[in-house]
Structure formats: C-alpha cells, structure tokens
Write an enzyme that holds these catalytic residues in place. Structure first.
Site, PDB file in Angstrom:
ATOM      1  N   LYS A 137      -1.065  -0.921  -4.213  1.00 61.10           N
ATOM      2  CA  LYS A 137      -2.483  -0.100  -4.113  1.00 61.10           C
ATOM      3  C   LYS A 137      -1.878   1.523  -3.761  1.00 61.10           C
ATOM      4  CE  LYS A 137      -6.387   0.687  -1.061  1.00 61.10           C
ATOM      5  NZ  LYS A 137      -7.455  -0.001   0.056  1.00 61.10           N
TER       6      LYS A 137
ATOM      7  N   TYR B  13       0.796  -1.118  -0.069  1.00 64.81           N
ATOM      8  CA  TYR B  13      -0.051  -0.012   0.121  1.00 64.81           C
ATOM      9  C   TYR B  13       0.834   1.130  -0.070  1.00 64.81           C
ATOM     10  CZ  TYR B  13      -4.326   2.537   1.060  1.00 64.81           C
ATOM     11  OH  TYR B  13      -5.575   3.462   0.835  1.00 64.81           O
TER      12      TYR B  13
END
Length: 326
Positions: free
Chosen positions: A183, A158
């Site tokens: 992400k 992330y």
C-alpha cells in the site's frame, strides 16, 4: 484459519496450496472500508457502537474492511483494545469480505499484533511502518520479514513515513513468504510505477497494490494508470452513498465522478488539510453529523471546531445532493 507460522527469520517458501489460500484472502472486489474506532464519553472503546458502525457499512457492500488501521486510530490503541477491535470486526463482517487488521510499531509489537489478529480470525494484516527510528532498505526488508513470519496470514506492507521502498527493495519484499500486497502512502507516481513493474516481474499478477493517500478518490485515476486500482476510502465511513457512487462512476467513466470530485472531495481535502490529524478527526466528525456515535479522537489528534463541523456538514450535503440528483 490458516495455521500460524513460527518466528523463524527466514520461513520456508509456502507450497502452491498455501499460496492459493493466502491469495484467496486477498480478493478485494469493491471499495475498501476503513472503520473508525469509536470511544465512549469516558474515552474507552465502545464495542457496541463499533459493531453497529461496521454492520451499517456492510450494507453498502464494501470489498474489504480494514479495522484498527489509520482511520481507526491504530496509533492510540492499547494491545487489548486492538484485539477487541479486530475481534468485533471479524464478527460483524461474518466472512462476507476480507477483514484486515493493522499492525506496526516495534518489530516485536508488530509481530505480536499480527499473530493475535490472525488468531482472532483476521484474513490479513496491514503492516504500518516502524515508529521513531529509521532503517536502511535492508532493515526494512527484515522488518517486514519478521512480521510476516509471525503472522500466518497475508501481509500488506504500508509504504509511508519512514518505510519508503526502492523498486528493488519492493521486489524483494514482495518475494517474502506471506507478503501479498503493498500500500502506498507516499504519492510519488513515478516511483510507484517502477515499483509495480519491479514487483510484477518477480510475482506476476497475483500481488495487490493499494493507493493509501488520504482522500484517495482524488488520485484514483493517476494511480489506476500506473497499475494501482485499489484505494482506501475514508469517506465511506461517514458518507458511504457518496463514496460508493464515486467508485462506480469512476470505473464506468460516468461524469458524476468529476462532479463529486469538484463538489465533495476537493472541499473535503481543503478541510482535511487545515490541521495535522484531521484526516482522522474529520471522519469521526462526519460519523457524528450523520447521526452516529464516534466519540472524540485521542491525543495528540484534535477534533474539528464547531465552525469546521458546520462546513463539513455542508460538504456532506453537497455530496448527497449530487448523488441523489442522479
């Protein structure tokens, strides 16, 4: 369950069969559901409500369930709570779609959470940034490598806060055994386009990219244009009818998507931006307004005021009317 890898600093490159098993766990076909973590009146984890919340969401056929992540107040959960949330999510989903559990913090904590999530049946791990300290690009690579080496299931890195990758670093991260996705929570579309290109050059098409901006529906189109079609939907947790209608309309080029952006998502973003942490508190308020139990957010987050909850109720009603009008 895929056997867990050992904690070696540089684990061996997985076989083709292992790669195929990892890739199969990363097949997300549909909108991505990020459940809340409900708390009871005493502030403790309410597992029965969590189970119902996830099962209700599954009725709307999401493409994946991300438990104990940002919307689930990952930052506020103890190790035992994190494990219980993960186990409940796995049970409630019942293998119908991938379950992804959050992990993060110190490198040892993140590795322990990732390994525990795998042991509990999670299909993948969303690796949040390390907290407090910053690191070089080399340090970020080694952080991801250490957690991926302990997890034994696919890892999604992330990118946000103090884990922002250059295209070159992203390509290196993508080649770490076990890393199957990135992400983005930064929002720099030019940089994200270069990251997608750099990763595709070394991994081809078998790598997942996710739009992780708050209220990601608002940026669905520009992200899709740079090769990032998947996105987190916080709204799905309290208005799955609206979130699903938008998802279908946006992919079909239906004008309903623009009407929902104007009448639902843009007012939702304006409310969300009133205070830090409202991206989570607003979702819990929405669950309560729809008749569910959620409990309060944990400090340092704060709940919406009564006036703001009333405004949220109007926004939800507008979204539902727009969908029902179709």
């Amino acid at each position: 369950m895929t056997p867990r890898r050992g904690p070696a600093a540089h684990p061996p490159t997985p076989t083709t069969a292992a790669r195929q098993r990892e890739a199969s766990a990363m097949q997300f076909d549909g909108i991505l559901f990020f459940p809340i973590t409900p708390f009871d009146d005493k502030g403790g984890l309410d597992e029965e409500v969590l189970d119902r919340h996830i099962r209700d969401g599954m009725e709307h056929r999401p493409g994946g369930v991300f438990a104990a992540c940002g919307t689930g107040e990952f930052h506020a959960l103890g190790a035992e709570e994190h494990a219980r949330v993960t186990a409940r999510a796995v049970e409630a989903v019942g293998g119908r779609v991938p379950v992804v559990a959050g992990a993060g913090g110190s490198v040892r904590t993140a590795a322990e959470q990732a390994a525990a999530a795998a042991d509990l049946g999670a299909d993948a791990v969303l690796l949040l940034p390390p907290y407090l300290v910053g690191g070089s690009q080399r340090g970020l690579v080694e952080y991801v490598r250490a957690v991926a080496g302990a997890a034994g299931v696919p890892v999604i890195a992330y990118q946000r806060a103090n884990m922002v990758l250059t295209p070159e670093t992203a390509a290196e991260v993508a080649q770490i055994p076990g890393v199957e996705g990135i992400k983005d929570g930064v929002g720099d579309l030019g940089a994200m386009r270069r990251i997608v290109q750099a990763v595709r050059a070394v991994r081809g098409e078998d790598f997942a990219f996710f739009n992780g901006l708050p209220t990601a529906e608002l940026t669905f189109a520009p992200y899709a244009s740079v090769g990032v079609p998947l996105y987190s939907s916080a709204a799905f947790a309290f208005a799955p009818e609206v979130a699903t209608a938008f998802y279908r309309a946006a992919h079909a080029g239906d004008p309903l998507a623009d009407r929902l952006l104007t009448g639902f998502y843009e007012p939702l973003v304006a409310l969300r931006d009133r205070a830090p942490g409202y991206a989570v508190a607003m979702v819990k308020a929405g669950v309560r307004l729809r008749g569910g139990r959620a409990g309060a957010v944990r400090p340092p987050l704060t709940d919406l005021t009564r006036e703001e909850e009333a405004l949220l109720a109007d926004i939800i009603d507008a979204g539902l009317r727009a969908v029902e009008g179709e």
